[in-house]
Design a protein around this motif. Structure first.
Motif, PDB file in Angstrom:
ATOM      1  N   GLU A 115       0.867  -1.141  -0.120  1.00 51.24           N
ATOM      2  CA  GLU A 115      -0.107  -0.005   0.016  1.00 51.24           C
ATOM      3  C   GLU A 115       0.856   1.263   0.157  1.00 51.24           C
ATOM      4  N   TYR A 116       0.429   2.097  -0.788  1.00 52.48           N
ATOM      5  CA  TYR A 116       1.201   3.579  -0.556  1.00 52.48           C
ATOM      6  C   TYR A 116       1.023   4.355   0.603  1.00 52.48           C
ATOM      7  N   TRP A 117       2.128   4.933   1.018  1.00 56.11           N
ATOM      8  CA  TRP A 117       2.311   5.661   2.078  1.00 56.11           C
ATOM      9  C   TRP A 117       2.874   7.076   1.922  1.00 56.11           C
ATOM     10  N   SER A 118       2.869   8.049   2.583  1.00 57.15           N
ATOM     11  CA  SER A 118       3.448   8.963   2.326  1.00 57.15           C
ATOM     12  C   SER A 118       4.281   9.879   3.583  1.00 57.15           C
ATOM     13  N   VAL A 119       4.958  11.062   3.416  1.00 62.74           N
ATOM     14  CA  VAL A 119       5.632  11.386   4.424  1.00 62.74           C
ATOM     15  C   VAL A 119       4.844  12.949   4.628  1.00 62.74           C
ATOM     16  N   MET A 120       4.940  13.324   6.100  1.00 63.13           N
ATOM     17  CA  MET A 120       4.476  14.482   6.643  1.00 63.13           C
ATOM     18  C   MET A 120       5.470  15.193   7.439  1.00 63.13           C
ATOM     19  N   ASN A 121       5.362  16.664   7.243  1.00 63.01           N
ATOM     20  CA  ASN A 121       6.197  17.478   7.963  1.00 63.01           C
ATOM     21  C   ASN A 121       5.423  18.300   8.939  1.00 63.01           C
ATOM     22  N   GLU A 122       5.866  18.159  10.174  1.00 62.13           N
ATOM     23  CA  GLU A 122       5.279  19.125  11.199  1.00 62.13           C
ATOM     24  C   GLU A 122       6.216  19.740  12.250  1.00 62.13           C
TER      25      GLU A 122
END
Length: 401
Positions: free
Chosen positions: A209-216
């Protein structure tokens, strides 16, 4: 690319929990980065070592570290040597795998048709699932382990790495059951839809499955959804990539110009391509040699090399490295197509590789070695009409991925 995948991995591996990790990367400098950045858990790198007068190699060292339950950072090349011992130790160790860049999961073994036929007759046995096994029973009968020139083929077969295509072509294939041995697996890459590991997963019914990167607040982490920020990234870099559009592109007109077969069959045009490359670097761009980056197929590097840019050669397969982030003037003198043998291998298993998407993925990976990864502008000469068109379509959001 540049979205913070490695940073998110480091954040994940620095969490104070009981997980154990194996981090696999194409380059040794990235191994060093992981060892230095993961402060919450110590990472070990397999090394050649000596014990009680015996010399042990990296695979032995990997097995030793796995048996001790250590967190490990190592390279693709070592991981691809995995044996049944490696698999047992991974499974029993309860590891999580983080794979930096898609793995080379299938490749042609360079052996003549006559030698392949001999091996199939004398030493190789085809299993029910299509894999080729080494005839160890024959060795037992002869009371002698095979020691001829095909010892590498023997090792591949013993590790369940060997397959056959069209009756005479041997293929090395990574054992798919390795991915079942980990608690979790993360593959850090972009355009996975276009890469051979995706098609390999489809052949072997490996779910993903496709995941992604978040930046906080300057902290990166993985989220279970496909990224929605790709368009923003493209819009940002589109204005920073200046693609040459002039008469030097004549040499690349036609769908197959600058492909591997073009280089083989159009030797009379090598000099023209070299002069074009020289002209672009030295006259049109008037660039400094240390800012130049270029590529062609390795076998033809000497034919295209020239004064002022030869040392800026970067392999067409280069990826996952920061060594060239100062390069701002680029020449991509190839037209990428999947190896016909590999294309036939996937087709024989009812898997159709999208050649344009494969080419786009390879091109973008190469471009991303340059200063564009630091959000700096670059200039780019792509003489291949096909490759140039694919890149422009991607930048203009005419190709949806």
């Amino acid at each position: 690319m540049g979205s913070g995948k490695t940073s998110a991995s480091i954040e994940l591996m620095n969490k104070p929990d009981s997980n154990k990790y194996i981090y696999i990367t194409p380059y040794l400098d990235e191994v060093t980065r992981i060892k230095q950045s993961c402060n919450e858990r110590k990472f070990y790198e397999p090394k050649v070592f000596s014990l009680d007068g015996e010399l042990y190699f990296k695979l032995d060292s990997l097995h030793k570290l796995l048996s001790e339950g250590k967190n490990i950072a190592t390279t693709h090349e070592l991981f691809k040597m995995a044996t049944d011992v490696t698999k047992d130790l991974i499974y029993n160790g309860g590891y999580t795998l983080i794979l930096d860049e898609a793995l080379e999961v299938v490749k042609e073994v360079n052996i003549s048709a006559s030698d392949t036929k001999m091996l199939l007759k004398e030493w190789l046995i085809k299993s029910d699932n299509g894999a080729l096994l080494w005839d160890t029973a024959k060795e037992d009968k002869q009371n002698e382990i095979y020691s001829g020139k095909f010892q590498l083929v023997r090792r591949y077969a013993l590790n369940n790495n060997l397959a056959i295509h069209n009756g005479v072509i041997l293929l090395w294939s990574f054992p798919p059951n390795v991915f079942e041995l980990f608690k979790d697996t993360y593959i850090l890459t972009y355009l996975f839809e276009s890469q051979l590991q995706k098609y390999y997963f489809d052949i072997h019914s490996i779910k993903y499955e496709y995941w992604s990167v978040m930046n906080e607040k300057d902290r990166y982490f993985f989220v279970n959804k496909k990224s929605s920020s790709i368009r923003d990234i493209k819009n940002n870099i589109k204005s920073k990539i200046k693609i040459y559009d002039g008469s030097l592109n004549k040499v690349g007109e036609g769908k197959y110009s600058l492909s591997k077969s073009w280089y083989i069959n159009k030797k009379h045009l090598h000099k023209q391509l070299k002069n074009n490359t020289l002209n672009y670097f030295n006259n049109i761009m008037n660039s400094r040699s240390d800012k130049n980056m270029w590529t062609t197929y390795k076998d033809f590097k000497g034919k295209i090399s020239g004064v002022g840019y030869t040392k800026g050669y970067v392999s067409v397969n280069e990826r996952s490295t920061n060594k060239y982030q100062n390069k701002i003037v680029l020449v991509y003198a190839v037209n990428r197509f999947l190896n016909p043998v590999l294309d036939g291998y996937f087709k024989s298993r009812d898997i159709e590789v999208n050649q344009d998407m494969y080419a786009l993925s390879e091109l973008i990976q190469w471009i991303w070695r340059s200063a564009i990864r630091n959000n700096e502008p670059i200039n780019l000469y792509i003489p291949s009409e096909r490759m140039r068109s694919i890149l422009v379509s991607w930048l203009n959001d005419e190709i949806s991925l």
